[in-house]
Design an enzyme around this catalytic site. Structure first.
Site, short mmCIF file in Angstrom:
data_model
loop_
_atom_site.label_atom_id
_atom_site.label_comp_id
_atom_site.label_asym_id
_atom_site.label_seq_id
_atom_site.Cartn_x
_atom_site.Cartn_y
_atom_site.Cartn_z
N LYS A 234 12.08 -14.19 9.90
CA LYS A 234 11.89 -15.12 8.79
C LYS A 234 11.94 -14.34 7.48
O LYS A 234 11.05 -13.54 7.20
CB LYS A 234 10.53 -15.82 8.89
N PRO A 235 12.98 -14.60 6.69
CA PRO A 235 12.95 -13.98 5.36
C PRO A 235 11.93 -14.71 4.50
O PRO A 235 11.45 -15.79 4.86
CB PRO A 235 14.37 -14.22 4.83
N CYS B 32 7.89 -1.67 -3.33
CA CYS B 32 6.58 -1.36 -2.75
C CYS B 32 6.17 0.07 -3.10
O CYS B 32 4.98 0.36 -3.22
CB CYS B 32 6.61 -1.57 -1.25
N TRP C 58 10.27 -10.68 -0.08
CA TRP C 58 11.49 -11.02 -0.82
C TRP C 58 12.07 -9.83 -1.59
O TRP C 58 13.24 -9.85 -1.97
CB TRP C 58 11.20 -12.15 -1.84
N ASN C 59 11.27 -8.79 -1.85
CA ASN C 59 11.70 -7.83 -2.87
C ASN C 59 12.86 -6.94 -2.42
O ASN C 59 13.62 -6.47 -3.25
CB ASN C 59 10.52 -6.99 -3.38
N GLU D 136 3.43 -3.63 7.06
CA GLU D 136 3.79 -2.85 5.87
C GLU D 136 3.31 -3.65 4.67
O GLU D 136 3.92 -4.66 4.32
CB GLU D 136 5.31 -2.64 5.82
N LEU D 137 2.20 -3.21 4.08
CA LEU D 137 1.56 -4.03 3.05
C LEU D 137 1.66 -3.38 1.67
O LEU D 137 2.45 -2.47 1.44
CB LEU D 137 0.10 -4.28 3.46
N GLY E 196 4.60 -7.55 3.59
CA GLY E 196 4.13 -8.47 2.57
C GLY E 196 2.87 -7.98 1.90
O GLY E 196 2.54 -6.79 1.96
P1 NAD Z 1 3.79 -12.25 0.77
O1 NAD Z 1 2.61 -11.71 1.49
O2 NAD Z 1 3.59 -13.35 -0.20
O3 NAD Z 1 4.86 -12.82 1.83
C1 NAD Z 1 5.46 -12.00 2.81
C2 NAD Z 1 6.01 -12.85 3.92
O4 NAD Z 1 4.93 -13.41 4.66
C3 NAD Z 1 6.83 -14.05 3.45
O5 NAD Z 1 7.92 -14.20 4.30
C4 NAD Z 1 5.86 -15.21 3.58
O6 NAD Z 1 6.48 -16.46 3.75
C5 NAD Z 1 5.09 -14.80 4.81
N1 NAD Z 1 3.76 -15.39 4.94
C6 NAD Z 1 2.87 -15.69 3.97
N2 NAD Z 1 1.72 -16.17 4.52
C7 NAD Z 1 1.88 -16.16 5.86
C8 NAD Z 1 1.07 -16.55 6.96
N3 NAD Z 1 -0.15 -17.03 6.79
N4 NAD Z 1 1.56 -16.38 8.20
C9 NAD Z 1 2.79 -15.86 8.39
N5 NAD Z 1 3.62 -15.51 7.38
C10 NAD Z 1 3.17 -15.65 6.13
O7 NAD Z 1 4.52 -11.02 0.10
P2 NAD Z 1 5.74 -11.04 -0.90
O8 NAD Z 1 5.31 -11.58 -2.21
O9 NAD Z 1 6.92 -11.67 -0.24
O10 NAD Z 1 6.07 -9.49 -1.01
C11 NAD Z 1 5.47 -8.65 -1.92
C12 NAD Z 1 4.43 -7.78 -1.26
O11 NAD Z 1 5.00 -7.09 -0.17
C13 NAD Z 1 3.89 -6.73 -2.20
O12 NAD Z 1 2.50 -6.66 -2.06
C14 NAD Z 1 4.54 -5.45 -1.71
O13 NAD Z 1 3.77 -4.31 -2.00
C15 NAD Z 1 4.66 -5.71 -0.25
N6 NAD Z 1 5.73 -4.89 0.32
C16 NAD Z 1 5.39 -3.84 1.10
C17 NAD Z 1 6.38 -3.03 1.63
C18 NAD Z 1 6.04 -1.83 2.50
O14 NAD Z 1 6.94 -1.22 3.05
N7 NAD Z 1 4.79 -1.48 2.64
C19 NAD Z 1 7.72 -3.31 1.36
C20 NAD Z 1 8.01 -4.39 0.54
C21 NAD Z 1 7.01 -5.19 0.04
#
Ligand code: NAD
Length: 499
Positions: free
Chosen positions: A167-168, A274, A143-144, A240-241, A218
């Site tokens: 999927k956003p 991130c 979401w960020n 990308e975590l 995520g």
């Molecule tokens: P999140 O892991 O909660 O969710 C990310 C996405 O994954 C969402 O769309 C969510 O619905 C989906 N999701 C969750 N569980 C799932 C599953 N079991 N199967 C499939 N999809 C699933 O992350 P968030 O809170 O949305 O984002 C924040 C995180 O993302 C932070 O840790 C941040 O560091 C990371 N991030 C990394 C980058 C990068 O480029 N490395 C960029 C932006 C954000």
């Protein structure tokens, strides 16, 4: 026959908690139908010459530009970023990424020829290396950065001849719906790019559908779960975590400029970028005075309704996120860190948290461990003895997204930067590199693998295919029965080439 209906997603304003919109959710069982429909659209799309695909991208680029203000306002309202920041850090870099794709995809994805030259014993003509589309690419976003994490990846996928089902995050459903509207207005073939809306159950349905590759952004925990499911299906991925980015401040770094840059990098997006700086290591200089001054600067940041032009820092995405940040700050203090600024939520409505600066003693690593992977406006400062200890401290984290080194002597800074295990590193630069349309972004270690943006990001959307075409009449050494002649040729070749 009953038609499955999912509950709508409620988009909320994190500054007030008020409802912004209701967005139709996608029933998980509908996701694989979207992927099948996308697969049909993809076959014709892949056959289109580049000029045809480029036209579609151009129309999308124009539409995104036309609705830029509206998108920035939507990011401000739903994510809580100051309006100017939403434009500068989301919408403009997304437009740039599309422009770069339109201008560069043909060059990057061009076929190339590899002549066997020195491998003459194979008697083979030059091979042609083609970049083939993969099929349907699944994209799951965080979401960020609801526009910047998705638009460039979708653009790269379709430029390379793929279809996309994306999927956003459920926390940015309204921004996702608006971005999809700009795609729909570009007149791409029906079903080529479709959005599915929902939480982890919809994401999981996409992971288990027939996608050729998944691009996931995520957190570490969810990323690993997704990777397990993809591994079982043999589906490749770019992931990308999370990060835990560090800045190393060398003794000759000027305080004013360095602090100004780090303050922005640490607190941009309320520290929910991130590549936000989370750890500051001061090399061979007393950390306390520096951290105190940095804390005063953090306290001067203007917090409030991100719609107002005199506000620098908006809310965190949710009360849950704010409570998680607060728990970790308390854990860091319990582990011995000193709180110099912030460390508490802001009273009143909205998920606001004060910009927080913590100070740890020179060899005290416990507070950093308590904060690892935190996603909020929090920085911890610590002194380290020398450049080597700084590199060790940066690399001690299991994450390796980005890092930066600050100082006047760029040669020394660069030498230190070379020792950092991260996917992106800056000398007197942090965070902004994610906006570079032409350079790959991504992490190492637990921060993930594969790349988005730039030529590397585009190439991720393809599979190489090697084509060798020779005359049926041309001589070939590899035939039965084996003869002494081949042995003689190989002996000469060995002597000449592998001496
Ligand atoms: P999140 O892991 O909660 O969710 C990310 C996405 O994954 C969402 O769309 C969510 O619905 C989906 N999701 C969750 N569980 C799932 C599953 N079991 N199967 C499939 N999809 C699933 O992350 P968030 O809170 O949305 O984002 C924040 C995180 O993302 C932070 O840790 C941040 O560091 C990371 N991030 C990394 C980058 C990068 O480029 N490395 C960029 C932006 C954000």
């Amino acid at each position: 026959m009953t038609t499955a209906v999912a509950d709508p997603l409620i988009a909320r304003n994190p500054s007030t908690g008020a409802e912004l919109a209701r967005v139709a959710g996608t029933p998980p069982e509908r996701v694989s139908q979207c992927v099948d429909r996308a697969a049909i659209a993809q076959r014709c799309w892949a056959d289109r010459p580049w000029s045809g695909r480029r036209e579609g991208l151009r129309r999308w680029h124009r539409e995104l530009g036309r609705r830029a203000e509206e998108l920035a306002e939507a990011v401000c309202a739903e994510i809580g970023k100051p309006a100017g920041e939403a434009m500068a850090a989301e919408v403009i870099p997304s437009l740039d990424a599309l422009r770069w794709t339109i201008r560069s995809a043909a060059r990057v994805l061009r076929d190339r020829t590899e002549s066997p030259r020195w491998q003459r014993w194979l008697l083979m003509p030059p091979a042609r290396i083609e970049r083939r589309p993969l099929g349907v690419v699944g994209v799951i976003g965080a979401w960020n950065y609801p526009i910047l994490l998705n638009a460039p990846v979708i653009a790269h996928a379709i430029a390379a001849g793929n279809a996309v089902v994306w999927k956003p995050s459920e926390l940015s459903s309204r921004c996702g719906a608006l971005l999809q509207e700009t795609i729909d207005a570009a007149g791409l073939p029906e079903g080529l790019v479709s959005i599915v809306q929902g939480g982890s159950e919809v994401g999981s349905a996409l992971v288990h559908a027939n996608v050729a590759k998944l691009i996931f952004t995520g957190g570490l925990h969810n990323g690993r779960r997704v990777l397990e499911a993809l591994g079982a299906r043999g589906t490749p991925a770019v992931v990308e975590l999370s990060g835990f980015d560090a800045a190393v401040v060398l003794p000759d770094a000027p305080d004013d400029r360095t602090m100004a840059a780090l303050r922005w990098s640490a607190f941009l997006g309320a520290g929910q970028a991130c590549m936000s700086v989370k750890r500051v290591f001061l090399v061979d200089r007393p950390a306390e005075a520096w951290a105190e001054a940095f804390a005063r600067q953090a306290e001067a940041i203007r917090i409030g309704d991100p719609k107002r032009p005199d506000v620098d820092l908006g809310p965190l995405i949710s009360d849950r996120a704010r409570d998680d940040v607060h728990d970790r700050v308390r854990a860091a203090v319990a582990a011995g860190a000193r709180l110099l600024a912030g460390g508490e939520p802001v009273d009143g409505p909205g998920s606001f948290y004060r910009p927080t600066v913590l100070l740890a003693d020179r060899d005290q690593e416990g507070p950093e461990r308590a904060l690892e992977g935190i996603f909020g406006p929090v920085v911890i400062v610590r002194e380290v003895a020398d450049d080597r200890s700084a590199a060790e401290a940066v690399n001690a984290s299991r994450f390796g997204l980005s890092a930066s080194v600050w100082g006047r002597d760029r040669r020394r800074a660069r030498a230190l930067a070379d020792r950092l295990d991260v996917g992106v590193v800056g000398v007197n630069e942090a965070t902004t590199f994610f906006a570079l349309a032409s350079a790959p972004a991504g992490g190492v270690k637990a921060s993930g693998f594969g790349r988005v943006h730039g030529a590397e990001g585009l190439v991720e959307m393809t599979a190489p295919r090697t084509v060798v075409s020779r005359s049926i009449k041309a001589p070939r050494p590899q035939v039965f029965p084996y003869s002494n002649r081949l042995g003689r040729v190989l002996r000469v070749y060995r002597r000449l080439v592998h001496r």
